[in-house]
Design a protein around this motif. Structure first.
Motif, mmCIF file in Angstrom:
data_model
loop_
_atom_site.group_PDB
_atom_site.id
_atom_site.type_symbol
_atom_site.label_atom_id
_atom_site.label_comp_id
_atom_site.label_asym_id
_atom_site.label_seq_id
_atom_site.Cartn_x
_atom_site.Cartn_y
_atom_site.Cartn_z
ATOM 1 N N GLY A 1 -11.289 -18.369 32.889
ATOM 2 C CA GLY A 1 -10.329 -18.043 33.933
ATOM 3 C C GLY A 1 -9.088 -18.908 33.854
ATOM 4 O O GLY A 1 -7.962 -18.423 34.058
ATOM 5 N N ASN A 2 -9.261 -20.194 33.542
ATOM 6 C CA ASN A 2 -8.114 -21.094 33.416
ATOM 7 C C ASN A 2 -7.188 -20.650 32.294
ATOM 8 O O ASN A 2 -5.959 -20.672 32.426
ATOM 9 C CB ASN A 2 -8.587 -22.525 33.164
ATOM 10 C CG ASN A 2 -9.309 -23.101 34.374
ATOM 11 O OD1 ASN A 2 -9.086 -22.665 35.505
ATOM 12 N ND2 ASN A 2 -10.177 -24.076 34.143
ATOM 13 N N ALA A 3 -7.799 -20.232 31.170
ATOM 14 C CA ALA A 3 -6.998 -19.775 30.042
ATOM 15 C C ALA A 3 -6.276 -18.472 30.377
ATOM 16 O O ALA A 3 -5.096 -18.288 30.043
ATOM 17 C CB ALA A 3 -7.887 -19.581 28.806
ATOM 18 N N LEU A 4 -6.971 -17.568 31.059
ATOM 19 C CA LEU A 4 -6.381 -16.281 31.414
ATOM 20 C C LEU A 4 -5.245 -16.450 32.414
ATOM 21 O O LEU A 4 -4.222 -15.756 32.331
ATOM 22 C CB LEU A 4 -7.460 -15.368 31.999
ATOM 23 C CG LEU A 4 -7.044 -13.945 32.390
ATOM 24 C CD1 LEU A 4 -6.534 -13.178 31.180
ATOM 25 C CD2 LEU A 4 -8.213 -13.204 33.025
ATOM 26 N N GLY A 5 -5.403 -17.355 33.356
ATOM 27 C CA GLY A 5 -4.401 -17.511 34.401
ATOM 28 C C GLY A 5 -3.277 -18.469 34.078
ATOM 29 O O GLY A 5 -2.333 -18.598 34.862
ATOM 30 N N GLN A 6 -3.323 -19.136 32.918
ATOM 31 C CA GLN A 6 -2.330 -20.169 32.608
ATOM 32 C C GLN A 6 -0.895 -19.642 32.559
ATOM 33 O O GLN A 6 0.004 -20.267 33.137
ATOM 34 C CB GLN A 6 -2.682 -20.861 31.300
ATOM 35 C CG GLN A 6 -1.756 -22.031 30.989
ATOM 36 C CD GLN A 6 -2.157 -22.762 29.722
ATOM 37 O OE1 GLN A 6 -2.914 -22.231 28.909
ATOM 38 N NE2 GLN A 6 -1.666 -23.977 29.558
ATOM 39 N N PRO A 7 -0.611 -18.516 31.906
ATOM 40 C CA PRO A 7 0.775 -18.035 31.866
ATOM 41 C C PRO A 7 1.354 -17.796 33.263
ATOM 42 O O PRO A 7 2.499 -18.205 33.536
ATOM 43 C CB PRO A 7 0.672 -16.730 31.070
ATOM 44 C CG PRO A 7 -0.527 -16.917 30.208
ATOM 45 C CD PRO A 7 -1.488 -17.683 31.058
#
Length: 383
Positions: free
Chosen positions: A303-309
């Protein structure tokens, strides 16, 4: 079966003494006077009642025979029965010849009151058991299944019946209605009448959980039919209840622990629905399913990777202008002319903002993958 208690005894006295015109005493199975038109006799032992109990017969006491017993006046004492067992005695004070014609009517009335009281007590006990059962169902773990199945058999609840969870949250402009739970009780009545097989429990002073039969058409789960049913319920709420009501319908699951998961989705639907659409009163899981499913990735590396942008966009967009622009761009499916018009800006201004979004997030906003990445990130940050 419980003995006659003080409340039942007082009810019998109240409902019979005025009609008969003689003092009435009601004794429990130990011969203790629990109800009487003569308050000075309360709590004393009536030996005439003990005789009626021990011999299971009507005992008539004249003035002469009463003088030989303790705590007794002339009158007639009749044993009271419930399901074949003597549970107490009712007595009429007065000369037996004068009060004898009241005896059968008095005994019948008293036993009817006793039966009504026990039926009410049994119903209340069943309701409490069912409510506790529902509360255990909505937080069930795999290890709980065996005991819940056993419990459901005792309560006569069919766990194989497909059900879905809904939450009703009440807010009242009348604080007294909320304080004494009258609003919740009125809502429970509406949910139970007519009977549609709902299982209901209070989860807080302002919330109810309802486990509803899920297959309204008899074949499959259909959220649209449930939505129509909710609308009908809202129409039945009296205007004088002065309630602000929120209803959230969870998702249907067909496995053993489905109701616990369904309740969880109803909780998340209510939370997200109130946040995004506070003026609404009805929230369906299907309308917020993507956000709710994505919320499960929070605090996880995926989730952190997906939401980073999108997180980068939030950090560089303090007045939220770019976020609002992106939301409109998504809502208009990339139609820049329609998007610019809705934002009351020139198309060149829109292009500038979109380029700025792409630069901040390091995302190709013109590609489907880039657009999807930002959109999913936005969904995750809407809670």
């Amino acid at each position: 079966m419980l003995d006659i208690d003080t409340n039942v005894a007082k009810t019998i006295v109240y409902r019979t003494s005025e009609t008969i015109g003689h003092n009435i005493n009601v004794m429990n199975a130990k011969g203790i006077i629990l109800g009487s038109g003569d308050n000075t006799r309360l709590g004393s032992v009536h030996e005439g009642a003990l005789l009626a109990i021990s011999q299971d017969r009507t005992v008539e006491l004249t003035q002469q025979s009463a003088n030989s017993l303790q705590g007794v006046k002339p009158g007639i004492n009749l044993p009271l029965h419930y399901k074949g067992r003597v549970i107490g005695v009712i007595g009429i004070t007065g000369a037996p010849d004068e009060v004898r014609h009241y005896a059968d009517m008095l005994k019948m009335t008293a036993e009817m009151i006793v039966e009504q009281a026990y039926l009410l007590e049994h119903t209340q006990w069943q309701n409490r058991q069912q409510e506790e059962f529902v509360l255990q169902l909505i937080k069930a773990q795999p290890d709980d299944i065996h005991s819940l199945i056993h419990w459901s058999v005792q309560l006569g609840i069919d766990l194989s019946l497909p059900r879905v969870a809904a939450i009703i949250e009440l807010e009242s402009v009348d604080a007294k209605l909320m304080h004494d739970n009258r609003a919740l009780k009125q809502m429970v009545y509406l949910l139970q009448n007519p009977d549609r097989g709902n299982l209901i429990a209070m989860t807080s002073l302002s919330q109810l959980v309802i486990l509803k039969p899920a297959f309204l058409d008899g074949e499959a789960w259909n959220p649209e039919l449930e939505s129509v049913r909710i609308d009908k319920l809202l129409q039945r709420i009296p205007a004088n209840m002065n309630l602000k009501l929120n209803i959230a319908l969870g998702h249907y699951f067909d496995d053993v622990l489905g109701l616990a998961k369904s309740y969880k989705t109803a909780q998340e639907t209510l939370k997200l629905g109130k946040l995004l659409h506070p003026v609404k009163t009805k929230y369906l899981f299907e309308d917020y399913s993507l956000q709710i499913l994505l919320s499960g990735l929070k605090n996880h590396w995926r989730g952190n990777a997906l939401g980073q942008p999108f997180q980068l966009l939030i950090e560089h967009d303090k007045n939220q202008q770019l976020q609002k622009t992106f939301t409109s761009y998504i809502e208009h499916l990339g139609d820049q002319q329609a998007c610019a018009k809705s934002l009351f800006i020139h198309r060149n201004t829109l292009r500038y903002r979109l380029e700025k979004i792409a630069k901040i997030t390091d995302t190709d906003i013109n590609s489907f993958q880039g657009l999807l990445s930002l959109y999913l990130g936005q969904m995750m940050h809407q809670e």
